[in-house]
Write a protein that holds these residues in place. Sequence first.
Motif, short mmCIF file in Angstrom:
data_model
loop_
_atom_site.label_atom_id
_atom_site.label_comp_id
_atom_site.label_asym_id
_atom_site.label_seq_id
_atom_site.Cartn_x
_atom_site.Cartn_y
_atom_site.Cartn_z
N TYR A 12 41.38 44.21 39.61
CA TYR A 12 41.17 42.62 39.54
C TYR A 12 39.60 42.50 39.29
CZ TYR A 12 39.88 43.64 44.38
OH TYR A 12 39.15 44.40 45.32
N ILE A 70 47.38 42.58 45.64
CA ILE A 70 46.24 41.96 45.48
C ILE A 70 46.19 40.62 46.10
CG2 ILE A 70 47.53 40.64 43.43
CD1 ILE A 70 43.94 41.50 43.21
N ILE A 104 41.01 34.86 42.02
CA ILE A 104 41.17 35.90 41.28
C ILE A 104 41.09 35.18 39.76
CG2 ILE A 104 42.99 37.32 40.18
CD1 ILE A 104 44.21 37.36 42.95
N THR A 112 43.45 40.17 36.06
CA THR A 112 44.15 41.44 36.44
C THR A 112 44.64 42.46 35.43
OG1 THR A 112 46.21 40.22 36.78
CG2 THR A 112 44.66 40.29 38.77
#
Length: 64
Positions: free
Chosen positions: A6, A24, A47, A50
């Motif tokens: 990530y 995650i 985030i 990924t």
Amino acid sequence: MEYIVYIIQSELDNSFYIGYSMNIEQRLLYHNSGKSRYTSRKIPWKIVYTETYLTRSEAMKRER
């Protein structure tokens, strides 16, 4: 088991951090809780990217 590589971005200064994890969501909570020495200074994180890998070895290679 899957491993997720990530990239997270700091909403404070727009810097990036790259890592890998099997969970995650839990890992993002870890970064945003201030428990990581490096990322604690730049909270909050989000985030931004990924990738999924089948083995830890593949994930570690990609992280590097």
